[in-house]
Design an enzyme around this catalytic site. Sequence first.
Site, PDB file in Angstrom:
ATOM      1  N   LYS A   1      29.496  11.113   9.227  1.00  0.00           N
ATOM      2  CA  LYS A   1      29.591  12.427   8.578  1.00  0.00           C
ATOM      3  C   LYS A   1      28.181  12.905   8.281  1.00  0.00           C
ATOM      4  O   LYS A   1      27.282  12.101   8.060  1.00  0.00           O
ATOM      5  CB  LYS A   1      30.361  12.303   7.255  1.00  0.00           C
TER       6      LYS A   1
ATOM      7  N   ASP B   1      33.111  21.057   9.353  1.00  0.00           N
ATOM      8  CA  ASP B   1      33.792  20.673   8.109  1.00  0.00           C
ATOM      9  C   ASP B   1      33.581  21.882   7.182  1.00  0.00           C
ATOM     10  O   ASP B   1      33.352  23.002   7.674  1.00  0.00           O
ATOM     11  CB  ASP B   1      33.199  19.374   7.531  1.00  0.00           C
TER      12      ASP B   1
HETATM   13  P1  NDP Z   1      36.402  25.726   5.091  1.00  0.00           P
HETATM   14  O1  NDP Z   1      34.950  25.876   4.820  1.00  0.00           O
HETATM   15  O2  NDP Z   1      37.006  26.448   6.228  1.00  0.00           O
HETATM   16  O3  NDP Z   1      37.241  26.104   3.784  1.00  0.00           O
HETATM   17  C1  NDP Z   1      37.048  25.424   2.586  1.00  0.00           C
HETATM   18  C2  NDP Z   1      38.008  25.986   1.566  1.00  0.00           C
HETATM   19  O4  NDP Z   1      38.010  25.143   0.417  1.00  0.00           O
HETATM   20  C3  NDP Z   1      37.614  27.373   1.068  1.00  0.00           C
HETATM   21  O5  NDP Z   1      38.756  28.060   0.657  1.00  0.00           O
HETATM   22  C4  NDP Z   1      36.722  27.028  -0.123  1.00  0.00           C
HETATM   23  O6  NDP Z   1      36.627  28.052  -1.106  1.00  0.00           O
HETATM   24  C5  NDP Z   1      37.458  25.847  -0.705  1.00  0.00           C
HETATM   25  N1  NDP Z   1      36.502  24.979  -1.391  1.00  0.00           N
HETATM   26  C6  NDP Z   1      35.438  24.339  -0.856  1.00  0.00           C
HETATM   27  N2  NDP Z   1      34.759  23.664  -1.794  1.00  0.00           N
HETATM   28  C7  NDP Z   1      35.411  23.915  -2.942  1.00  0.00           C
HETATM   29  C8  NDP Z   1      35.201  23.499  -4.274  1.00  0.00           C
HETATM   30  N3  NDP Z   1      34.166  22.702  -4.597  1.00  0.00           N
HETATM   31  N4  NDP Z   1      36.083  23.926  -5.217  1.00  0.00           N
HETATM   32  C9  NDP Z   1      37.132  24.723  -4.890  1.00  0.00           C
HETATM   33  N5  NDP Z   1      37.366  25.169  -3.632  1.00  0.00           N
HETATM   34  C10 NDP Z   1      36.522  24.751  -2.695  1.00  0.00           C
HETATM   35  O7  NDP Z   1      36.632  24.144   5.217  1.00  0.00           O
HETATM   36  P2  NDP Z   1      37.849  23.373   5.911  1.00  0.00           P
HETATM   37  O8  NDP Z   1      39.112  24.122   5.734  1.00  0.00           O
HETATM   38  O9  NDP Z   1      37.414  22.965   7.257  1.00  0.00           O
HETATM   39  O10 NDP Z   1      37.877  22.022   5.028  1.00  0.00           O
HETATM   40  C11 NDP Z   1      38.723  21.869   3.887  1.00  0.00           C
HETATM   41  C12 NDP Z   1      38.951  20.394   3.631  1.00  0.00           C
HETATM   42  O11 NDP Z   1      39.566  19.796   4.781  1.00  0.00           O
HETATM   43  C13 NDP Z   1      37.699  19.557   3.363  1.00  0.00           C
HETATM   44  O12 NDP Z   1      38.013  18.517   2.464  1.00  0.00           O
HETATM   45  C14 NDP Z   1      37.395  18.957   4.723  1.00  0.00           C
HETATM   46  O13 NDP Z   1      36.635  17.768   4.628  1.00  0.00           O
HETATM   47  C15 NDP Z   1      38.803  18.679   5.204  1.00  0.00           C
HETATM   48  N6  NDP Z   1      38.969  18.502   6.643  1.00  0.00           N
HETATM   49  C16 NDP Z   1      38.560  19.449   7.529  1.00  0.00           C
HETATM   50  C17 NDP Z   1      38.760  19.268   8.885  1.00  0.00           C
HETATM   51  C18 NDP Z   1      38.416  20.298   9.893  1.00  0.00           C
HETATM   52  O14 NDP Z   1      38.740  20.088  11.059  1.00  0.00           O
HETATM   53  N7  NDP Z   1      37.821  21.419   9.528  1.00  0.00           N
HETATM   54  C19 NDP Z   1      39.363  18.029   9.397  1.00  0.00           C
HETATM   55  C20 NDP Z   1      39.842  17.131   8.380  1.00  0.00           C
HETATM   56  C21 NDP Z   1      39.621  17.375   7.061  1.00  0.00           C
HETATM   57  P3  NDP Z   1      35.303  28.960  -1.188  1.00  0.00           P
HETATM   58  O15 NDP Z   1      35.433  29.936  -0.077  1.00  0.00           O
HETATM   59  O16 NDP Z   1      35.349  29.565  -2.532  1.00  0.00           O
HETATM   60  O17 NDP Z   1      34.129  28.033  -1.020  1.00  0.00           O
HETATM   61  O1  2IT Z   2      37.108  15.324   8.148  1.00  0.00           O
HETATM   62  C1  2IT Z   2      37.297  15.459   9.369  1.00  0.00           C
HETATM   63  O2  2IT Z   2      38.070  14.724  10.003  1.00  0.00           O
HETATM   64  C2  2IT Z   2      36.596  16.538  10.065  1.00  0.00           C
HETATM   65  N1  2IT Z   2      35.900  17.327   9.421  1.00  0.00           N
HETATM   66  C3  2IT Z   2      36.710  16.682  11.557  1.00  0.00           C
HETATM   67  C4  2IT Z   2      35.760  15.740  12.235  1.00  0.00           C
HETATM   68  C5  2IT Z   2      35.652  15.908  13.724  1.00  0.00           C
HETATM   69  O3  2IT Z   2      34.808  15.192  14.281  1.00  0.00           O
HETATM   70  O4  2IT Z   2      36.371  16.699  14.339  1.00  0.00           O
END
Ligand code: NDP
Ligand code: 2IT
Length: 451
Positions: A130, A170
């Site tokens: 990561k 992420d």
């Molecule tokens: P995005 O940047 O697309 O969206 C993040 C969302 O979470 C936004 O709505 C943001 O709000 C909110 N958020 C972020 N930080 C905080 C915080 N500290 N407090 C409250 N709200 C918060 O990210 P993703 O949707 O990609 O990721 C969301 C989660 O999913 C993370 O935990 C990530 O690690 C996990 N994840 C993502 C994957 C991927 O493929 N993208 C794969 C697997 C897991 P705001 O706009 O106000 O910041």
């Molecule tokens: O938390 C996760 O699994 C991710 N942000 C996706 C990682 C990836 O390599 O697609």
Amino acid sequence: MAVSDHVDLPTFMEGVKKRNPYQPEFVQAVQEVAEDIFEFMQDKEEYHSQQILRRIAEPDRVVSFRVCWEDDKGNIRVQRGWRVQNNNAIGPYKGGIRFHPSVTESVLKFLAFEQTFKNALTGLPMGGGKGGSNFNPKGKSVREIMRFCQSFMTELYRHIGADIDVPAGDIGVGGREIGFMFGQYKRITNNFTGVLTGKGLEWGGSLIRTEATGYGAVYFLANMLATRGEDLAGKTAVISGSGNVATHAAEKIVQLGGKVLTLSDSGGYIHDPDGIDQEKIDWVKSHKTHRRGRIEEYVEAYPGASFHAGKTPWGVPCDVALPCATQNELLGDDARLLIANGCKAVAEGANMPTDLDGVHVFKAAKILYAPGKASNAGGVAVSGLEMSQNSERRSWKEEELQQMLKDIMAGIHKSCLAYGDQGGGYIDYVKGANIAGFKKVADAMLAFGVV
Ligand code: NDP
Ligand code: 2IT
């Protein structure tokens, strides 16, 4: 002959805390895994004597670097960047990049540790890593984001490679940022290779990667409900977040006949009792991604909804809940409230969104509860499929990929059952995921000897 060092769980955790001061998120992630693995290892001398968990909980390396960039006013700005390469026993390091002001070494170490087990669960050959930076993309112009991404990659490029370490997106890193980073990688190395995933479709990306995490989490949820003879039709869902994972989870819930009641961001949550349908989800996607707006503006577009500033949505009664924003956003009291209000199932879209207290509450209540390392693995799984397509220099069809994603999520569910079935109709998915993920990595490590 070596004498094996059988420390107990509290002694092991004391050591982890001592070696990782001021890293609470990392300690929390290790504790959650160690609770199950210590029980599993009881009669497995080799894992003990070879110190396998101790080794997985020590990243192969942590690279930290300075990232300088110039803002639109000509000011020189300095950020810190990291890549944590946790473990490559079963494949190249693989895991996303996060840009958020809350990023620290502890956060990235916890994410890389979790990723190691998650990637093993997918059944694909990927190790765990990561990376990220404390850079805050909010309020920055696109040119500033581009300059930051270029500067970040100017250091990162020397640590990654298609067979070494393959980053992706992420929080704060989506298709646009991957484009800027891929462009800079290619410019520096003159190498067009599958070094990042989440790429655009025209330049080596895979269909359904964007949707995969959210869709996969809902497929996993559907698999869990099926063990109790239920499905998502007519079920109410509470979702946190409004980014990539949250909006695609919402989309799949709606497609499967459920009703989504909430979404959120760091400012608070919106509650729409009429349901957030596909048209409203499209509005949120466009509003948050392209207009970079706030979720509170939803209530201006849809006056039937209400906005709750500074709050998380866990008090809204629901059948199923999907925390899809960030770590430690669902605490013990939230878990108790969800259960008291009749919530039957929780599938984590985010990484470690439930704190340890909350995890223990869900386990004690014996509800259907999937940890992120199982339920959000769809994103990295399709990243793994993107790597395969890049290696083969071809693109698979959407139907093929949709089926592969479904199959992989069903496979992860099966692995959780294999190690988490507690009898009497209760499946401990946390235990199942931890043991299945650990065993695969541990057995590979045993084959390599002491390295
Ligand atoms: P995005 O940047 O697309 O969206 C993040 C969302 O979470 C936004 O709505 C943001 O709000 C909110 N958020 C972020 N930080 C905080 C915080 N500290 N407090 C409250 N709200 C918060 O990210 P993703 O949707 O990609 O990721 C969301 C989660 O999913 C993370 O935990 C990530 O690690 C996990 N994840 C993502 C994957 C991927 O493929 N993208 C794969 C697997 C897991 P705001 O706009 O106000 O910041
Ligand atoms: O938390 C996760 O699994 C991710 N942000 C996706 C990682 C990836 O390599 O697609």
